[in-house]
Design a protein around this motif. Structure first.
Motif, mmCIF file in Angstrom:
data_model
loop_
_atom_site.group_PDB
_atom_site.id
_atom_site.type_symbol
_atom_site.label_atom_id
_atom_site.label_comp_id
_atom_site.label_asym_id
_atom_site.label_seq_id
_atom_site.Cartn_x
_atom_site.Cartn_y
_atom_site.Cartn_z
ATOM 1 N N ASN A 157 -30.351 44.360 -8.102
ATOM 2 C CA ASN A 157 -29.238 43.546 -7.637
ATOM 3 C C ASN A 157 -29.175 43.650 -6.113
ATOM 4 N N GLN A 158 -28.861 42.546 -5.454
ATOM 5 C CA GLN A 158 -28.759 42.562 -3.981
ATOM 6 C C GLN A 158 -27.428 43.171 -3.559
ATOM 7 N N ASP A 159 -27.327 44.455 -3.841
ATOM 8 C CA ASP A 159 -26.099 45.190 -3.581
ATOM 9 C C ASP A 159 -26.479 46.518 -2.925
ATOM 10 N N ARG A 160 -25.886 46.815 -1.778
ATOM 11 C CA ARG A 160 -26.295 47.982 -1.007
ATOM 12 C C ARG A 160 -26.029 49.290 -1.745
ATOM 13 N N LEU A 180 -43.197 51.648 -10.391
ATOM 14 C CA LEU A 180 -42.055 50.750 -10.307
ATOM 15 C C LEU A 180 -42.439 49.343 -9.842
ATOM 16 N N ILE A 181 -41.974 48.353 -10.571
ATOM 17 C CA ILE A 181 -42.039 46.951 -10.169
ATOM 18 C C ILE A 181 -40.598 46.468 -10.060
ATOM 19 N N GLY A 182 -40.159 46.176 -8.859
ATOM 20 C CA GLY A 182 -38.793 45.720 -8.651
ATOM 21 C C GLY A 182 -38.688 44.215 -8.832
ATOM 22 N N VAL A 183 -37.701 43.780 -9.599
ATOM 23 C CA VAL A 183 -37.478 42.352 -9.819
ATOM 24 C C VAL A 183 -36.050 42.014 -9.406
ATOM 25 N N LEU A 184 -35.943 41.218 -8.359
ATOM 26 C CA LEU A 184 -34.633 40.744 -7.903
ATOM 27 C C LEU A 184 -34.276 39.492 -8.698
ATOM 28 N N ASN A 185 -33.424 39.669 -9.685
ATOM 29 C CA ASN A 185 -33.052 38.553 -10.546
ATOM 30 C C ASN A 185 -31.936 37.736 -9.897
ATOM 31 N N TYR A 186 -31.996 36.401 -10.061
ATOM 32 C CA TYR A 186 -31.031 35.493 -9.409
ATOM 33 C C TYR A 186 -31.003 35.738 -7.901
ATOM 34 N N TYR A 187 -32.194 35.783 -7.318
ATOM 35 C CA TYR A 187 -32.345 36.110 -5.900
ATOM 36 C C TYR A 187 -31.680 35.057 -5.020
ATOM 37 N N LYS A 205 -44.241 49.402 -3.969
ATOM 38 C CA LYS A 205 -45.363 48.511 -3.688
ATOM 39 C C LYS A 205 -45.031 47.044 -3.857
ATOM 40 N N ILE A 206 -44.165 46.727 -4.810
ATOM 41 C CA ILE A 206 -43.967 45.305 -5.111
ATOM 42 C C ILE A 206 -42.515 45.001 -5.445
ATOM 43 N N ILE A 207 -42.036 43.939 -4.838
ATOM 44 C CA ILE A 207 -40.745 43.353 -5.174
ATOM 45 C C ILE A 207 -41.001 41.890 -5.510
#
Length: 274
Positions: A157-160, A180-187, A205-207
């Motif tokens: 989530n785009q939350d600090r 870890l593979i980070g997925v920013l959902n509803y970016y 390594k990856i977002i």
């Protein structure tokens, strides 16, 4: 050869089951892989709702784990608990909507070997075991599968505050950042917490940034997510699949390159060779 992928988020409702369902559909459409999805979401069983096909709720993960506590799981028992899904080449072990606490919470602290034996049984039969984990890091379910997974897809989530907490868990080795593979959902690209900034802050390594897509949201809300066949939508999930291909140590580089340029249909041959 078999790979375990856990899909997880800090809080409920961030879309981990949605991402798991569509990633599973992509892997099914792009490969010859045999896939097992396991719904560990005991409270909601959202994954089972999305991909289940006439689910028998009494044969769920909690029942299977309860048997595993008292005797070894053989093929006949496993056959009873593994159900067909609505996706080609994909089987499902359903979540338990009745149980508030998964049996895994008892098993891991008392006898981890029970789980290890069960996971090894799954790995004999499937190329991918994809697990929908409960949210949070303090439950035994997540702790166990963080350890045995080859990949942890963390829905971000785009939350600090959330990112600060996740960074702390990575730095304290509660989550292995190499997996870890980070997925920013509803970016939302208008926010200051951009995908590149988050990648740098977390040192992973990856977002992968997935934009808001109303079609996914609407169909998820109506529990008809599996009806999505739009190639453009499924293509949003290809970077995750490419990352997974990159980390198949058994594959020579030329096979990985070929897989990325065309269909990913390389698994059936490998399964027969190994």
């Amino acid at each position: 050869m078999s790979k375990i992928i856990s899909v997880w988020s800090y809080k409920d409702g961030w879309g981990s089951s949605t991402i798991l369902s569509l990633l599973t559909k992509l892997i099914s459409s792009e490969t010859d892989s045999k896939i097992l999805c396991i719904d560990m979401q005991s409270r909601y069983s959202t994954l089972s709702s999305y991909i289940g096909d006439d689910i028998k709720e009494e044969t769920n993960i909690d029942g299977l784990l309860s048997i595993a506590e008292v005797k070894p799981i053989d093929d006949n028992i496993l056959k009873h608990y593994i159900q067909k899904s609505s996706i080609r080449n994909v089987n499902l072990i359903a979540g338990s909507r009745i149980s508030k606490s998964n049996s895994l919470e008892r098993i891991v602290p008392s006898d981890k070997n029970i789980l290890d034996n069960l996971v090894n049984k799954f790995k004999e039969k499937y190329d991918f075991i994809i697990i929908d984990l409960p949210s949070g890091v303090d439950n035994q379910t997540s702790k166990y599968f963080f350890g045995v997974s080859d990949f942890i897809i963390s829905v971000l989530n785009q939350d600090r505050i959330h990112l600060t907490n996740l960074s702390g868990d990575i730095n304290n080795n509660r989550i292995n950042k190499e997996k870890l593979i980070g997925v920013l959902n509803y970016y939302d690209d208008s926010l200051s917490l951009t995908d590149s900034f988050i990648k740098k802050e977390l040192s992973i390594k990856i977002i992968i940034a997935l934009p808001y897509l109303s079609k996914i949201k609407e169909t998820a809300n109506e529990d008809i997510l599996i009806d999505i066949n739009d190639k453009d939508i499924l293509d949003y999930f290809k970077p995750i699949l490419m990352k997974i291909i990159d980390n198949f140590d058994e594959l020579p580089k030329e096979s990985k390159d070929k897989a990325k340029k065309s269909k990913f249909n390389i698994f059936k041959k490998l399964r027969n060779q190994i």
